[in-house]
Each structure stands twice: as C-alpha cells, then as structure tokens.
Design a protein around this motif. Structure first.
Motif, PDB file in Angstrom:
ATOM      1  N   UNK A  71      39.795 -15.707 -72.388  1.00 41.67           N
ATOM      2  CA  UNK A  71      39.512 -16.895 -71.595  1.00 41.67           C
ATOM      3  C   UNK A  71      39.708 -18.218 -72.291  1.00 41.67           C
ATOM      4  N   UNK A  72      40.086 -18.202 -73.583  1.00 44.45           N
ATOM      5  CA  UNK A  72      40.249 -19.453 -74.305  1.00 44.45           C
ATOM      6  C   UNK A  72      41.307 -20.362 -73.713  1.00 44.45           C
ATOM      7  N   UNK A  73      42.360 -19.788 -73.132  1.00 40.23           N
ATOM      8  CA  UNK A  73      43.417 -20.600 -72.532  1.00 40.23           C
ATOM      9  C   UNK A  73      42.943 -21.325 -71.288  1.00 40.23           C
ATOM     10  N   UNK A  74      41.834 -20.856 -70.699  1.00 46.21           N
ATOM     11  CA  UNK A  74      41.210 -21.557 -69.576  1.00 46.21           C
ATOM     12  C   UNK A  74      40.076 -22.457 -70.036  1.00 46.21           C
ATOM     13  N   UNK A  75      39.206 -21.926 -70.882  1.00 44.23           N
ATOM     14  CA  UNK A  75      37.990 -22.660 -71.238  1.00 44.23           C
ATOM     15  C   UNK A  75      38.255 -23.828 -72.190  1.00 44.23           C
ATOM     16  N   UNK A  76      39.211 -23.691 -73.117  1.00 44.17           N
ATOM     17  CA  UNK A  76      39.487 -24.790 -74.047  1.00 44.17           C
ATOM     18  C   UNK A  76      39.994 -26.035 -73.309  1.00 44.17           C
ATOM     19  N   UNK A  77      41.029 -25.919 -72.432  1.00 40.75           N
ATOM     20  CA  UNK A  77      41.434 -27.110 -71.680  1.00 40.75           C
ATOM     21  C   UNK A  77      40.318 -27.659 -70.789  1.00 40.75           C
ATOM     22  N   UNK A  78      39.525 -26.768 -70.172  1.00 42.81           N
ATOM     23  CA  UNK A  78      38.414 -27.201 -69.316  1.00 42.81           C
ATOM     24  C   UNK A  78      37.399 -28.011 -70.112  1.00 42.81           C
ATOM     25  N   UNK A  79      36.988 -27.512 -71.261  1.00 45.10           N
ATOM     26  CA  UNK A  79      35.986 -28.201 -72.076  1.00 45.10           C
ATOM     27  C   UNK A  79      36.524 -29.506 -72.645  1.00 45.10           C
ATOM     28  N   UNK A  80      37.779 -29.469 -73.121  1.00 44.22           N
ATOM     29  CA  UNK A  80      38.375 -30.672 -73.687  1.00 44.22           C
ATOM     30  C   UNK A  80      38.529 -31.767 -72.632  1.00 44.22           C
ATOM     31  N   UNK A  81      38.852 -31.382 -71.411  1.00 45.73           N
ATOM     32  CA  UNK A  81      38.985 -32.341 -70.311  1.00 45.73           C
ATOM     33  C   UNK A  81      37.654 -32.995 -69.982  1.00 45.73           C
ATOM     34  N   UNK A  82      36.564 -32.264 -70.254  1.00 44.66           N
ATOM     35  CA  UNK A  82      35.234 -32.783 -69.940  1.00 44.66           C
ATOM     36  C   UNK A  82      34.528 -33.345 -71.183  1.00 44.66           C
ATOM     37  N   UNK A  83      35.314 -33.863 -72.112  1.00 39.72           N
ATOM     38  CA  UNK A  83      34.759 -34.651 -73.204  1.00 39.72           C
ATOM     39  C   UNK A  83      34.293 -33.885 -74.424  1.00 39.72           C
ATOM     40  N   UNK A  84      34.471 -32.557 -74.469  1.00 38.51           N
ATOM     41  CA  UNK A  84      34.094 -31.780 -75.650  1.00 38.51           C
ATOM     42  C   UNK A  84      35.245 -31.867 -76.653  1.00 38.51           C
ATOM     43  N   UNK A  85      34.962 -32.358 -77.870  1.00 33.88           N
ATOM     44  CA  UNK A  85      36.034 -32.504 -78.860  1.00 33.88           C
ATOM     45  C   UNK A  85      36.702 -31.162 -79.140  1.00 33.88           C
ATOM     46  N   UNK A  86      37.966 -31.229 -79.546  1.00 31.31           N
ATOM     47  CA  UNK A  86      38.815 -30.046 -79.603  1.00 31.31           C
ATOM     48  C   UNK A  86      38.232 -28.932 -80.472  1.00 31.31           C
TER      49      UNK A  86
END
Length: 263
Positions: free
Chosen positions: A160-175
C-alpha cells in the motif's frame, strides 16, 4: 525449487528490501510479477500461480515492511497520528481485499493487477508534480481512506505504500514520515491480507508442497532472508537521496509492470 531459482529469489528479496526502506512500499509491485514469472519453474500450475503470487507477496511484505518500520521508528520517521487512524481501516480493507480476490476468475486477476498498478503509477507521477498540500482529514475520514487503501493493496498483493505515501504527502506529512508511517501500515495490511489468502486456500487441492493455504513457503523464506538485511540501507537512503527522482524512475517501472500484465 532448484538452487538457481532460490538464488534468484534471494536477489529479488535484496532489491525489494532496499525499495521498501527507501520508498515505503512493501515490494509487492516487484514481487508479484517476479513470482508470476518464476513460479512455473518450481512446477506450480499457471491456473493457481496468481493466487500464490499474491499470498506469498503479502507474506513477504510482513517481513520487509516490518523491518523497514523498525528502522524508520529508530530514525524518528513515523507519525503516530497517521498510524493510529489508518491502522483500523487497513486491517478491515486488507481482509476484504483477500476475500474479493477469491471471487475474481483466475484469468482476470493479472488484468485487475495491471489496472491497479497503472493507477498507482499515475498517482505517483501526480504526487511528484503536485506542490499543494491539504490538512489531514478528520479521524473517521482517515480511517475510511485506510479501508480503501487496504482493499486495493490486498487485491494487488502490495503493502500500500504507492497509495499511502502520495496520500500522506499530499496532506502535509513530510516525505520521510510518510515513508516511515506507510511502512508500519503496510505491515498490517499484509498480515490481514495474508490471513485471508491462507483461509481461502486452506482446503484447495493440488497446492504445491510446503504451502500454507496459498502462501508458498520456499519463496517466502528466500525473499525474507535478504530483504530483512537490506531495508536498513533503504531507510538510511530515504533521508539523503533525491526522492523525487527515484519516484520518477519507480513510476516508469510501474508503467512497465502494468503494460506487461495487461498485454
């Protein structure tokens, strides 16, 4: 399981471990296509190879994402709010995805996998180009997102990292924290999804020797042996290498995987 096949799986595990630590992925996007190619050489019939590839991939992700998560926890790269509210959703979604996969005809599964991977590649390209961020949604909405991520991830045999990483980064969580938090959630998705595949495969006839449900243990052991060692390399690289460039390369790789599955 020949020696040459076992060595190939060891090399696969080493590469997957680095990518898991670096990008917060579980490695299923690499493991599933690789196993689809390699499993027939172990005498596994093609009609059950997709289910075995998905289940074994999820089982290996428990090791790779778990090891990656431990390394990121030590480096302070995990956002506990994200983990707290995504976790219940990904547990439910992971189990649901494994159940849905059981009712999809075997010859359609590679096509479903290809469509999902194509979507993930486009998502990764979008996450590179997008500079805007939004605040994290409320706790219930975050849990709903987690459920969706869990369903898609389990269905594709990924963490799920390919979904959750862009989702979290889009919502202000640093990379770096998006990558670390994704590793924790990916481990939980994999456990939930793997249990679903074990239950559905438990009474299936003519499974290969040394299988638990649809999980093929020789492949799992080989991949896990090396991926556990190399996740720490990826976790350290995650804070030093230009992640945007690496994501472009990996997105292109996803496009290649999607095309090979669909064609």
């Amino acid at each position: 399981m020949t020696i040459s096949l076992f060595l190939l799986l060891l090399a696969l595990g080493a590469f997957v471990g680095v990518m898991a630590g670096l990008l917060g992925i579980g490695g299923g996007l690499i493991v599933v296509p690789a196993l689809l190619y390699l499993l027939p050489f172990a005498g596994i019939p093609t009609e059950m190879s997709m289910h075995i590839a998905l289940a074994t991939s999820l089982a290996s992700i428990i090791v790779t994402s778990g090891s990656s998560a431990m390394n990121h926890l030590k480096l302070g790269n995990v956002d506990m709010f994200v983990v707290k509210w995504l976790m219940p959703g990904v547990i439910i979604g992971g189990f649901v995805g494994a159940n849905v996969a059981e009712f999809i005809p075997t010859h359609y599964l590679p096509k479903v996998f290809g469509v999902i991977v194509l979507f993930l590649a486009l998502q990764m390209f979008r996450s590179i180009r997008s500079k805007s961020t939004k605040p994290m949604p409320s706790s219930p909405v975050t849990m709903m997102y987690g459920t969706g991520i869990g369903v898609v991830s389990s269905l594709a045999g990924i963490g799920g990292g390919s979904l959750s990483v862009p989702f979290l980064n889009k919502h202000g969580i640093e990379m770096r924290k998006a990558v670390g938090s994704s590793s924790v959630c990916g481990c939980v998705i994999a456990i939930s999804g793997m249990l679903g595949f074990i239950l559905h495969g438990y009474n299936v006839e003519n499974l290969p020797q040394y299988s638990i449900g649809y999980v093929y243990l020789p492949a799992l052991v080989a991949i896990a042996m090396t991926s556990m060692l190399t996740t720490r390399v990826g976790a350290k690289l995650a804070t030093t290498l230009p992640t945007a460039v690496l994501k472009k390369i990996f997105a292109l790789f996803l496009m290649f995987v999607a095309a090979s599955m669909l064609l």
